[in-house]
Scaffold this active site. Structure first.
Site, mmCIF file in Angstrom:
data_model
loop_
_atom_site.group_PDB
_atom_site.id
_atom_site.type_symbol
_atom_site.label_atom_id
_atom_site.label_comp_id
_atom_site.label_asym_id
_atom_site.label_seq_id
_atom_site.Cartn_x
_atom_site.Cartn_y
_atom_site.Cartn_z
ATOM 1 N N LYS A 1 -117.288 23.765 -2.198
ATOM 2 C CA LYS A 1 -117.352 24.980 -3.018
ATOM 3 C C LYS A 1 -118.485 24.903 -4.049
ATOM 4 O O LYS A 1 -119.060 25.930 -4.424
ATOM 5 C CB LYS A 1 -115.995 25.223 -3.691
ATOM 6 C CG LYS A 1 -114.862 25.524 -2.695
ATOM 7 C CD LYS A 1 -115.162 26.764 -1.855
ATOM 8 C CE LYS A 1 -113.996 27.198 -0.992
ATOM 9 N NZ LYS A 1 -114.313 28.404 -0.192
ATOM 10 N N TYR B 1 -113.093 19.557 -0.673
ATOM 11 C CA TYR B 1 -113.046 21.011 -0.920
ATOM 12 C C TYR B 1 -113.945 21.384 -2.112
ATOM 13 O O TYR B 1 -114.738 22.331 -2.029
ATOM 14 C CB TYR B 1 -111.600 21.412 -1.186
ATOM 15 C CG TYR B 1 -111.350 22.886 -1.363
ATOM 16 C CD1 TYR B 1 -111.304 23.751 -0.272
ATOM 17 C CD2 TYR B 1 -111.142 23.430 -2.632
ATOM 18 C CE1 TYR B 1 -111.060 25.113 -0.444
ATOM 19 C CE2 TYR B 1 -110.892 24.776 -2.814
ATOM 20 C CZ TYR B 1 -110.850 25.616 -1.715
ATOM 21 O OH TYR B 1 -110.610 26.962 -1.892
HETATM 22 P P1 NAD Z 1 -106.102 31.818 4.113
HETATM 23 O O1 NAD Z 1 -105.824 30.489 4.728
HETATM 24 O O2 NAD Z 1 -104.982 32.746 3.797
HETATM 25 O O3 NAD Z 1 -107.177 32.614 5.008
HETATM 26 C C1 NAD Z 1 -108.353 31.995 5.467
HETATM 27 C C2 NAD Z 1 -108.722 32.588 6.827
HETATM 28 O O4 NAD Z 1 -109.922 31.947 7.282
HETATM 29 C C3 NAD Z 1 -107.655 32.334 7.904
HETATM 30 O O5 NAD Z 1 -107.327 33.551 8.524
HETATM 31 C C4 NAD Z 1 -108.331 31.360 8.875
HETATM 32 O O6 NAD Z 1 -107.924 31.518 10.213
HETATM 33 C C5 NAD Z 1 -109.798 31.734 8.684
HETATM 34 N N1 NAD Z 1 -110.707 30.683 9.118
HETATM 35 C C6 NAD Z 1 -110.575 29.344 8.960
HETATM 36 N N2 NAD Z 1 -111.624 28.707 9.518
HETATM 37 C C7 NAD Z 1 -112.450 29.666 10.044
HETATM 38 C C8 NAD Z 1 -113.684 29.624 10.728
HETATM 39 N N3 NAD Z 1 -114.292 28.488 11.007
HETATM 40 N N4 NAD Z 1 -114.240 30.798 11.110
HETATM 41 C C9 NAD Z 1 -113.628 31.981 10.838
HETATM 42 N N5 NAD Z 1 -112.458 32.059 10.189
HETATM 43 C C10 NAD Z 1 -111.869 30.918 9.796
HETATM 44 O O7 NAD Z 1 -106.942 31.478 2.799
HETATM 45 P P2 NAD Z 1 -107.252 32.360 1.495
HETATM 46 O O8 NAD Z 1 -106.420 31.830 0.397
HETATM 47 O O9 NAD Z 1 -107.238 33.810 1.814
HETATM 48 O O10 NAD Z 1 -108.752 31.868 1.209
HETATM 49 C C11 NAD Z 1 -109.897 32.652 1.468
HETATM 50 C C12 NAD Z 1 -111.080 32.015 0.772
HETATM 51 O O11 NAD Z 1 -110.830 31.944 -0.643
HETATM 52 C C13 NAD Z 1 -111.359 30.576 1.218
HETATM 53 O O12 NAD Z 1 -112.748 30.351 1.266
HETATM 54 C C14 NAD Z 1 -110.737 29.751 0.103
HETATM 55 O O13 NAD Z 1 -111.314 28.479 -0.004
HETATM 56 C C15 NAD Z 1 -111.032 30.625 -1.095
HETATM 57 N N6 NAD Z 1 -110.176 30.361 -2.255
HETATM 58 C C16 NAD Z 1 -108.833 30.511 -2.182
HETATM 59 C C17 NAD Z 1 -108.057 30.240 -3.309
HETATM 60 C C18 NAD Z 1 -106.553 30.392 -3.314
HETATM 61 O O14 NAD Z 1 -105.929 30.007 -4.321
HETATM 62 N N7 NAD Z 1 -105.941 30.941 -2.279
HETATM 63 C C19 NAD Z 1 -108.678 29.823 -4.483
HETATM 64 C C20 NAD Z 1 -110.046 29.672 -4.518
HETATM 65 C C21 NAD Z 1 -110.793 29.957 -3.397
#
Ligand code: NAD
Length: 247
Positions: A159, A155
């Site tokens: 990133k 991951y």
């Molecule tokens: P989440 O799991 O709630 O939502 C992610 C969405 O992406 C889901 O609806 C999933 O179905 C969709 N998805 C997965 N693979 C896909 C693909 N190949 N094509 C299209 N859609 C796809 O996650 P989140 O927490 O909302 O995360 C959103 C972004 O933020 C991600 O890139 C994650 O890495 C990043 N992020 C999250 C956090 C955290 O603490 N939640 C921290 C840092 C970064």
């Protein structure tokens, strides 16, 4: 209204951070195209909520990491909306595990979904933005892409890759008035983090100077800044939204 007359395409936006970004942009007058893996009940509900705000909105089933599919969906959105001014590469997954136990499949899947998707979608949208002579691309990275994190080598690598990609693209297309920035969220309370045990949650929040996990809306407001003309002279940057966790 900071985004009136603009169209934003946001990947992985049926739920979580992507959905919050879609809602925040809609509240500022943007028309919204969201994608997610399936046009299921969750995506349909998000689409309905966006439409209820009075803007034009449509949800598409699309795998952002599939090159051909990314090309097709961008073309479809451009046909449906007329233009795409903002791309938010938000789709992402985790498949955590210590390197010693990490499988090739866990590695490939995370690099594919988190990093290759950013390449596929940005490459697909670039010709449109070049023709329009303008656009804002926002890539959702993570603080662990900067700091690393035990159990998240795949991951964190994906990133960190997004950050190098963002800075390179900003240099390639800045002369055409296209900006490319990244957001590095810290610990944000979404489905991705909901499965963490109480004890782990406390461990995380204790390390955060602002002493709380972030909300999807905290990230959405940073995305709004980078999408709008408020950041007209900002490109190639990584904006940390982490309550002071990393500096
Ligand atoms: P989440 O799991 O709630 O939502 C992610 C969405 O992406 C889901 O609806 C999933 O179905 C969709 N998805 C997965 N693979 C896909 C693909 N190949 N094509 C299209 N859609 C796809 O996650 P989140 O927490 O909302 O995360 C959103 C972004 O933020 C991600 O890139 C994650 O890495 C990043 N992020 C999250 C956090 C955290 O603490 N939640 C921290 C840092 C970064």
């Amino acid at each position: 209204m900071l985004l009136s007359g603009k169209t934003a395409l946001i990947t992985g936006a049926a739920r979580g951070i992507g959905k919050a970004i879609a809602q925040c942009f809609a509240a500022e007058g943007a028309d919204i195209a969201i994608t997610d893996l399936a046009y299921d009940e969750v995506a349909q509900e998000t689409e309905k909520e966006l439409l209820a705000t009075g803007i034009k909105a449509k949800a598409y089933a699309s795998n952002a990491a599939d090159f051909e599919n990314a090309q097709a969906i961008v073309q479809q959105v451009a046909e449906d909306f007329g233009h795409i001014d903002i791309l938010v590469n938000n789709a992402g997954i985790t498949r955590d595990g210590l390197l010693m136990r990490m499988t090739e499949a866990q590695w490939d899947m995370v690099i594919n979904v988190n990093l290759k998707s950013v390449f596929c979608m940005t490459k697909a949208v670039q010709p449109l933005m070049l023709r329009q002579r303008g656009g804002s691309i926002i890539n959702i990275s993570s603080v662990v892409g900067v700091s690393g994190n035990a159990g998240q080598a795949n991951y964190a690598a994906s990133k960190a890759g997004i950050i190098g990609f963002t800075k390179s693209v900003a240099k390639e297309i800045g002369s055409r008035n296209i900006r490319c920035n990244a957001i590095a969220p810290g610990f944000i309370l979404t489905g991705m983090t909901a499965s963490l045990p109480e004890e782990k949650l406390k461990q995380w929040t204790d390390q955060i100077p602002l002493r709380r996990g972030g909300t999807p809306e905290d990230v959405a407001k940073a995305a709004l800044f980078l999408a709008s003309d408020l950041s007209a002279y900002i490109s190639g940057q990584v904006l940390h939204v982490c309550g002071g966790m990393t500096c």
